[in-house]
Design a protein around this motif. Structure first.
Motif, PDB file in Angstrom:
ATOM      1  N   ASN A  34       0.851  -1.183   0.000  1.00  0.00           N
ATOM      2  CA  ASN A  34       0.000   0.000   0.000  1.00  0.00           C
ATOM      3  C   ASN A  34       0.892   1.240   0.000  1.00  0.00           C
ATOM      4  OD1 ASN A  34      -1.651   2.228   1.196  1.00  0.00           O
ATOM      5  ND2 ASN A  34      -3.210   0.621   1.349  1.00  0.00           N
ATOM      6  N   ILE A  35       0.726   2.119  -0.980  1.00  0.00           N
ATOM      7  CA  ILE A  35       1.648   3.243  -1.158  1.00  0.00           C
ATOM      8  C   ILE A  35       0.918   4.578  -1.121  1.00  0.00           C
ATOM      9  CG2 ILE A  35       3.368   1.881  -2.388  1.00  0.00           C
ATOM     10  CD1 ILE A  35       2.281   2.950  -5.020  1.00  0.00           C
ATOM     11  N   GLY A  36       1.645   5.596  -0.618  1.00  0.00           N
ATOM     12  CA  GLY A  36       1.080   6.930  -0.511  1.00  0.00           C
ATOM     13  C   GLY A  36       2.146   7.988  -0.727  1.00  0.00           C
ATOM     14  N   LYS A  37       1.790   9.224  -0.401  1.00  0.00           N
ATOM     15  CA  LYS A  37       2.737  10.325  -0.570  1.00  0.00           C
ATOM     16  C   LYS A  37       3.158  10.871   0.783  1.00  0.00           C
ATOM     17  CE  LYS A  37      -0.061  14.559  -0.735  1.00  0.00           C
ATOM     18  NZ  LYS A  37       0.781  15.337   0.203  1.00  0.00           N
ATOM     19  N   ASN A  38       4.331  11.474   0.826  1.00  0.00           N
ATOM     20  CA  ASN A  38       4.776  12.135   2.048  1.00  0.00           C
ATOM     21  C   ASN A  38       3.933  13.371   2.339  1.00  0.00           C
ATOM     22  OD1 ASN A  38       7.911  10.938   1.322  1.00  0.00           O
ATOM     23  ND2 ASN A  38       7.185  10.864   3.432  1.00  0.00           N
ATOM     24  N   LYS A  39       3.788  13.676   3.616  1.00  0.00           N
ATOM     25  CA  LYS A  39       2.944  14.795   4.050  1.00  0.00           C
ATOM     26  C   LYS A  39       3.377  16.110   3.422  1.00  0.00           C
ATOM     27  CE  LYS A  39       1.301  17.090   8.270  1.00  0.00           C
ATOM     28  NZ  LYS A  39       1.330  17.076   9.758  1.00  0.00           N
ATOM     29  N   LEU A  40       4.685  16.326   3.300  1.00  0.00           N
ATOM     30  CA  LEU A  40       5.193  17.605   2.806  1.00  0.00           C
ATOM     31  C   LEU A  40       5.233  17.696   1.291  1.00  0.00           C
ATOM     32  CD1 LEU A  40       8.103  18.271   5.351  1.00  0.00           C
ATOM     33  CD2 LEU A  40       5.745  19.113   5.405  1.00  0.00           C
ATOM     34  N   THR A  41       4.902  16.613   0.613  1.00  0.00           N
ATOM     35  CA  THR A  41       4.874  16.639  -0.844  1.00  0.00           C
ATOM     36  C   THR A  41       3.570  17.277  -1.316  1.00  0.00           C
ATOM     37  OG1 THR A  41       6.164  14.598  -0.975  1.00  0.00           O
ATOM     38  CG2 THR A  41       4.943  15.247  -2.950  1.00  0.00           C
ATOM     39  N   PRO A  42       3.644  18.370  -2.074  1.00  0.00           N
ATOM     40  CA  PRO A  42       2.406  18.991  -2.554  1.00  0.00           C
ATOM     41  C   PRO A  42       1.705  18.076  -3.555  1.00  0.00           C
ATOM     42  CG  PRO A  42       4.334  20.055  -3.541  1.00  0.00           C
ATOM     43  CD  PRO A  42       4.848  19.109  -2.497  1.00  0.00           C
ATOM     44  N   ASN A  43       0.392  18.231  -3.653  1.00  0.00           N
ATOM     45  CA  ASN A  43      -0.382  17.342  -4.517  1.00  0.00           C
ATOM     46  C   ASN A  43       0.082  17.371  -5.966  1.00  0.00           C
ATOM     47  OD1 ASN A  43      -1.919  16.396  -2.424  1.00  0.00           O
ATOM     48  ND2 ASN A  43      -3.863  17.239  -3.145  1.00  0.00           N
ATOM     49  N   GLU A  44       0.547  18.532  -6.431  1.00  0.00           N
ATOM     50  CA  GLU A  44       0.989  18.611  -7.833  1.00  0.00           C
ATOM     51  C   GLU A  44       2.258  17.801  -8.084  1.00  0.00           C
ATOM     52  OE1 GLU A  44       1.942  22.649  -5.817  1.00  0.00           O
ATOM     53  OE2 GLU A  44       0.293  21.194  -5.870  1.00  0.00           O
ATOM     54  N   GLU A  45       2.934  17.389  -7.024  1.00  0.00           N
ATOM     55  CA  GLU A  45       4.130  16.543  -7.171  1.00  0.00           C
ATOM     56  C   GLU A  45       3.903  15.142  -6.611  1.00  0.00           C
ATOM     57  OE1 GLU A  45       7.538  18.491  -5.505  1.00  0.00           O
ATOM     58  OE2 GLU A  45       7.009  20.434  -6.381  1.00  0.00           O
ATOM     59  N   ALA A  46       2.672  14.820  -6.244  1.00  0.00           N
ATOM     60  CA  ALA A  46       2.384  13.551  -5.568  1.00  0.00           C
ATOM     61  C   ALA A  46       2.707  12.338  -6.431  1.00  0.00           C
ATOM     62  CB  ALA A  46       0.910  13.514  -5.160  1.00  0.00           C
ATOM     63  N   VAL A  47       2.497  12.457  -7.727  1.00  0.00           N
ATOM     64  CA  VAL A  47       2.730  11.305  -8.613  1.00  0.00           C
ATOM     65  C   VAL A  47       4.155  10.782  -8.450  1.00  0.00           C
ATOM     66  CG1 VAL A  47       2.857  10.542 -11.022  1.00  0.00           C
ATOM     67  CG2 VAL A  47       0.971  12.010 -10.278  1.00  0.00           C
ATOM     68  N   LYS A  48       5.104  11.676  -8.260  1.00  0.00           N
ATOM     69  CA  LYS A  48       6.507  11.262  -8.110  1.00  0.00           C
ATOM     70  C   LYS A  48       6.686  10.356  -6.893  1.00  0.00           C
ATOM     71  CE  LYS A  48       8.327  15.489 -10.234  1.00  0.00           C
ATOM     72  NZ  LYS A  48       9.126  16.724  -9.991  1.00  0.00           N
ATOM     73  N   ASP A  49       6.001  10.683  -5.793  1.00  0.00           N
ATOM     74  CA  ASP A  49       6.104   9.861  -4.590  1.00  0.00           C
ATOM     75  C   ASP A  49       5.579   8.452  -4.839  1.00  0.00           C
ATOM     76  OD1 ASP A  49       7.141  12.016  -3.271  1.00  0.00           O
ATOM     77  OD2 ASP A  49       5.703  12.000  -1.622  1.00  0.00           O
ATOM     78  N   TYR A  50       4.453   8.361  -5.528  1.00  0.00           N
ATOM     79  CA  TYR A  50       3.893   7.042  -5.835  1.00  0.00           C
ATOM     80  C   TYR A  50       4.813   6.273  -6.778  1.00  0.00           C
ATOM     81  CZ  TYR A  50      -0.457   8.423  -3.543  1.00  0.00           C
ATOM     82  OH  TYR A  50      -1.394   8.816  -2.606  1.00  0.00           O
ATOM     83  N   GLU A  51       5.428   6.965  -7.717  1.00  0.00           N
ATOM     84  CA  GLU A  51       6.364   6.314  -8.641  1.00  0.00           C
ATOM     85  C   GLU A  51       7.552   5.724  -7.891  1.00  0.00           C
ATOM     86  OE1 GLU A  51       6.062   8.721 -12.847  1.00  0.00           O
ATOM     87  OE2 GLU A  51       7.173   9.659 -11.223  1.00  0.00           O
ATOM     88  N   ILE A  52       8.094   6.488  -6.937  1.00  0.00           N
ATOM     89  CA  ILE A  52       9.252   6.023  -6.163  1.00  0.00           C
ATOM     90  C   ILE A  52       8.901   4.754  -5.393  1.00  0.00           C
ATOM     91  CG2 ILE A  52      10.723   6.576  -4.176  1.00  0.00           C
ATOM     92  CD1 ILE A  52      10.565   9.553  -5.132  1.00  0.00           C
ATOM     93  N   CYS A  53       7.755   4.766  -4.723  1.00  0.00           N
ATOM     94  CA  CYS A  53       7.340   3.596  -3.950  1.00  0.00           C
ATOM     95  C   CYS A  53       7.067   2.405  -4.860  1.00  0.00           C
ATOM     96  CB  CYS A  53       6.090   3.924  -3.132  1.00  0.00           C
ATOM     97  SG  CYS A  53       6.374   5.096  -1.802  1.00  0.00           S
ATOM     98  N   PHE A  54       6.439   2.652  -5.988  1.00  0.00           N
ATOM     99  CA  PHE A  54       6.130   1.578  -6.935  1.00  0.00           C
ATOM    100  C   PHE A  54       7.404   0.909  -7.426  1.00  0.00           C
ATOM    101  CE2 PHE A  54       5.211  -0.140 -11.124  1.00  0.00           C
ATOM    102  CZ  PHE A  54       3.999  -0.803 -10.927  1.00  0.00           C
ATOM    103  N   GLU A  55       8.366   1.712  -7.815  1.00  0.00           N
ATOM    104  CA  GLU A  55       9.617   1.170  -8.355  1.00  0.00           C
ATOM    105  C   GLU A  55      10.377   0.372  -7.291  1.00  0.00           C
ATOM    106  OE1 GLU A  55      11.971   0.338 -11.500  1.00  0.00           O
ATOM    107  OE2 GLU A  55      10.237   1.672 -11.617  1.00  0.00           O
ATOM    108  N   ALA A  56      10.431   0.899  -6.080  1.00  0.00           N
ATOM    109  CA  ALA A  56      11.186   0.237  -5.009  1.00  0.00           C
ATOM    110  C   ALA A  56      10.544  -1.076  -4.586  1.00  0.00           C
ATOM    111  CB  ALA A  56      11.311   1.166  -3.804  1.00  0.00           C
ATOM    112  N   LEU A  57       9.224  -1.110  -4.537  1.00  0.00           N
ATOM    113  CA  LEU A  57       8.512  -2.288  -4.030  1.00  0.00           C
ATOM    114  C   LEU A  57       8.276  -3.360  -5.092  1.00  0.00           C
ATOM    115  CD1 LEU A  57       5.746  -0.755  -1.714  1.00  0.00           C
ATOM    116  CD2 LEU A  57       7.611  -2.251  -0.996  1.00  0.00           C
ATOM    117  N   PHE A  58       8.379  -3.002  -6.350  1.00  0.00           N
ATOM    118  CA  PHE A  58       7.929  -3.906  -7.409  1.00  0.00           C
ATOM    119  C   PHE A  58       8.449  -5.344  -7.286  1.00  0.00           C
ATOM    120  CE2 PHE A  58       7.485  -5.902 -11.476  1.00  0.00           C
ATOM    121  CZ  PHE A  58       6.259  -5.446 -11.943  1.00  0.00           C
ATOM    122  N   PRO A  59       9.734  -5.549  -7.030  1.00  0.00           N
ATOM    123  CA  PRO A  59      10.212  -6.942  -6.963  1.00  0.00           C
ATOM    124  C   PRO A  59       9.767  -7.697  -5.706  1.00  0.00           C
ATOM    125  CG  PRO A  59      12.016  -5.389  -7.379  1.00  0.00           C
ATOM    126  CD  PRO A  59      10.848  -4.595  -6.904  1.00  0.00           C
TER     127      PRO A  59
END
Length: 345
Positions: free
Chosen positions: A142-167
């Motif tokens: 289950n992935i989310g964004k950091n509190k201090l990440t503004p919504n307009e940059e939120a996609v990047k946070d989800y991308e980072i978590c997705f890439e790290a967790l994928f394997p």
């Protein structure tokens, strides 16, 4: 035994402190050989319980919802209690403390919990190190964004978590429905949600095939709030079909306080437990019927009895998850649900 002896004792103390104490106790008991005892007490092994959903094979349809084992510290031990799968998280790219304490409240008269934890976790990379030791537990991330990440940059946070967790996980859950991260639920609006899910799905489909030939795209699910209107739920159906993600988890905690009896009912945060039973089932049924069962649904929210679980399944859920019901009823609930499913099969 749990409801008569253990729960009354645990409920004398602060909920968050009890949570960490229970983690330590379960880990200790498993280390000294109780894993086999737990399995004998709570596991129900029967081929009729197996489910194949979004391309994955679940040994039974009862899972543990996200929020309990946020940092993937106890998934192996928790699986010994009879769960068919464990969802970890919500994880964010960077570790964060979450909201100030006190942030977890029992509503005993309502068999409920209010939390405003705020995605407290050690960061996705710490969890990855623990997941590398997985010994056969089916894991959702289950992935989310950091509190201090503004919504307009939120996609990047989800991308980072997705890439790290994928394997290291079997499926993903995109959490945009927690009420405890400022402005997070704005990401449920049609345009930003479509963009987020499509970005992750594009990453998913572009994954290179591993040398073994087995690395395939992984199921992506969306976890939604129970507070959405019917019009918003129809948008969710459209978005799921447009982005071709694997399915939906219904539902997260609610901001509603209707009908509560407990003194601390006005605490800020997300409400879970029995007060959510009816609404989460309504959302499941609506999604299932209006989508013509075009995608799987994991049902969660207010499951405190085997009958509650059966209602979710009959409403259209393919799998179910426990959280507050697990805390109030104990691990025997998992066994009773699986036995009830067998009785009805």
């Amino acid at each position: 035994m749990y409801k008569l002896l253990i729960r009354p004792l645990l409920f004398l103390f602060d909920p968050e402190k009890v949570h960490y104490f229970t983690f330590s106790l379960i880990r200790f008991l498993n280390k000294i050989g109780f894993s086999a005892i737990f399995k004998s007490l709570y596991e129900v092994n029967d081929a009729r319980l197996e489910r194949e959903v979004f391309g994955l094979k679940f040994k039974n349809p009862v899972g543990l919802a996200a929020g309990f084992d946020k940092d993937a510290k106890l998934y192996q031990e928790l699986s010994n209690l009879g769960f068919g799968f464990i969802e970890i998280g919500t994880l964010t790219p960077k570790g964060q403390e979450g909201n100030p304490k006190k942030r977890l409240f029992r509503l005993k008269e309502d068999s409920a919990i209010i939390n405003r934890m705020g995605f407290n976790n050690g960061g996705v990379l710490e969890a990855v190190e623990r997941l590398k030791k997985n010994n056969g537990v089916l894991i959702g991330g289950n992935i989310g964004k950091n509190k201090l990440t503004p919504n307009e940059e939120a996609v990047k946070d989800y991308e980072i978590c997705f890439e790290a967790l994928f394997p290291h996980v079997d499926y993903f859950v995109v959490n945009v429905s927690s009420p405890n991260t400022p402005n997070l639920r704005e990401l449920q609006d049609k345009k930003p949600l479509t963009e987020l899910l499509q970005t992750l799905q594009n990453m998913n489909l572009a994954r290179p095939v591993a040398s073994s030939g087995v690395e395939m795209p992984k199921p992506i699910l969306l976890k939604i709030a129970p507070d959405l209107t019917n019009e918003q739920l129809l948008d969710i159906i459209e978005i799921v079909n447009e982005t071709k993600i694997a399915g939906v988890i219904a539902t997260n905690t609610t901001i509603s306080r209707e009908g509560l009896q407990s003194e601390n009912k006005s605490e800020m945060g997300g409400l879970s437990g029995k007060p959510l039973t009816k609404r989460s089932t309504e959302v499941i049924r609506f999604l299932s019927e209006k989508s013509n069962k075009s995608f799987p649904i994991i049902g969660v929210g207010g499951i405190h009895t085997a009958e509650d679980a059966i209602e979710k399944l009959e409403a259209g859920a393919s799998l179910i998850q426990l959280y507050t019901g697990f805390i109030y009823e104990g691990p025997a609930l998992i066994k009773s649900i699986n036995k009830k499913i067998l009785e009805n099969s």
